[in-house]
Design an enzyme around this catalytic site. Structure first.
Site, PDB file in Angstrom:
ATOM      1  N   HIS A  92       1.166  -1.608  -0.084  1.00 22.42           N
ATOM      2  CA  HIS A  92       0.022  -0.130  -0.155  1.00 22.42           C
ATOM      3  C   HIS A  92       0.732   1.298  -0.042  1.00 22.42           C
ATOM      4  CE1 HIS A  92      -4.056  -2.538   1.883  1.00 22.42           C
ATOM      5  NE2 HIS A  92      -3.464  -2.801   0.457  1.00 22.42           N
ATOM      6  N   GLU A  94       1.168   3.750   2.154  1.00 21.18           N
ATOM      7  CA  GLU A  94       1.268   4.549   2.999  1.00 21.18           C
ATOM      8  C   GLU A  94       2.715   3.175   3.434  1.00 21.18           C
ATOM      9  OE1 GLU A  94      -3.701   4.782   3.115  1.00 21.18           O
ATOM     10  OE2 GLU A  94      -1.975   3.516   1.974  1.00 21.18           O
ATOM     11  N   CYS A 117      -5.480   1.804   5.712  1.00 19.57           N
ATOM     12  CA  CYS A 117      -6.578   0.201   6.028  1.00 19.57           C
ATOM     13  C   CYS A 117      -6.171  -0.331   7.268  1.00 19.57           C
ATOM     14  CB  CYS A 117      -6.035  -1.239   5.160  1.00 19.57           C
ATOM     15  SG  CYS A 117      -4.463  -1.577   5.007  1.00 19.57           S
ATOM     16  N   CYS A 120      -1.877  -0.180   7.688  1.00 25.14           N
ATOM     17  CA  CYS A 120      -1.080   1.354   7.119  1.00 25.14           C
ATOM     18  C   CYS A 120      -2.084   1.634   8.504  1.00 25.14           C
ATOM     19  CB  CYS A 120      -1.485   1.600   5.868  1.00 25.14           C
ATOM     20  SG  CYS A 120      -1.087   0.827   4.571  1.00 25.14           S
TER      21      CYS A 120
END
Length: 183
Positions: A92, A94, A117, A120
């Site tokens: 992801h 992040e 999410c 993260c």
């Protein structure tokens, strides 16, 4: 001929201002980072900045650095085993940004195009980020996002949604088109 002066006494003084505030500026950077993603269905970008509005790191969702992206599945069909879904391989935005930082993210703000999410959110909380600013919260009703918000609440991380005005996006498009004409 006498030089003109403004009321402050400064010669050649022209008042100037940016068309963008800091939130808009960094969200546009996150959007540009997301454009780099090769994910065919969801492109996400992230930028972390310090209290002085200096960019610390950025990331986008994509394959793990160093692997052959053409050898991994990019589909999001959750009816097949995880090894045949992008979710087993994609990092992801992040997490990507956090893994590429050069120093501490403590007290920083994160600008993300999609609400983080829960996985993260754990990484963000562990870094002691102070605030998350996001564009989309399209998965707000999922357990993962409810957990993310609880993690942020328990960690004292502020989060807020922002939007970009139609005026800013139209002005930016016109500006980019004018720049391209000059090339």
């Amino acid at each position: 001929m006498e030089k003109m002066q403004n009321p402050t006494g400064q010669i050649n003084f022209i008042p100037v201002a940016s068309k963008l505030n800091w939130d808009e500026y960094f969200m546009l950077q996150a959007m540009l980072a997301s454009y780099r993603s090769k994910d065919p269905s969801t492109k996400v970008g992230c930028v972390f900045v310090d209290k002085y509005n200096h960019q610390l790191t950025m990331g986008y969702n994509g394959a793990i650095a160093g692997i052959d992206e053409s050898q991994m599945p990019w589909g999001n069909d959750k009816t097949v085993d995880l090894e045949f879904q992008k979710y087993g391989y994609v990092i992801h935005s992040e997490a990507n940004a956090i893994s590429h930082r050069q120093g501490s993210l403590e007290g920083s703000k994160g600008y993300v195009t999609l609400f983080p999410c829960n996985e993260c959110a754990k990484l963000i909380a562990a870094q002691r980020v102070s605030e998350i600013i996001y564009l989309s919260d399209k998965y707000r009703d999922t357990p993962e996002i409810r957990i993310s918000k609880k993690i942020f609440d328990l960690s004292g991380i502020k989060y807020r949604q922002m939007s970009l005005s139609k005026e800013i996006t139209e002005d930016l498009c016109a500006y980019l088109n004018s720049m391209l004409k000059d090339l």
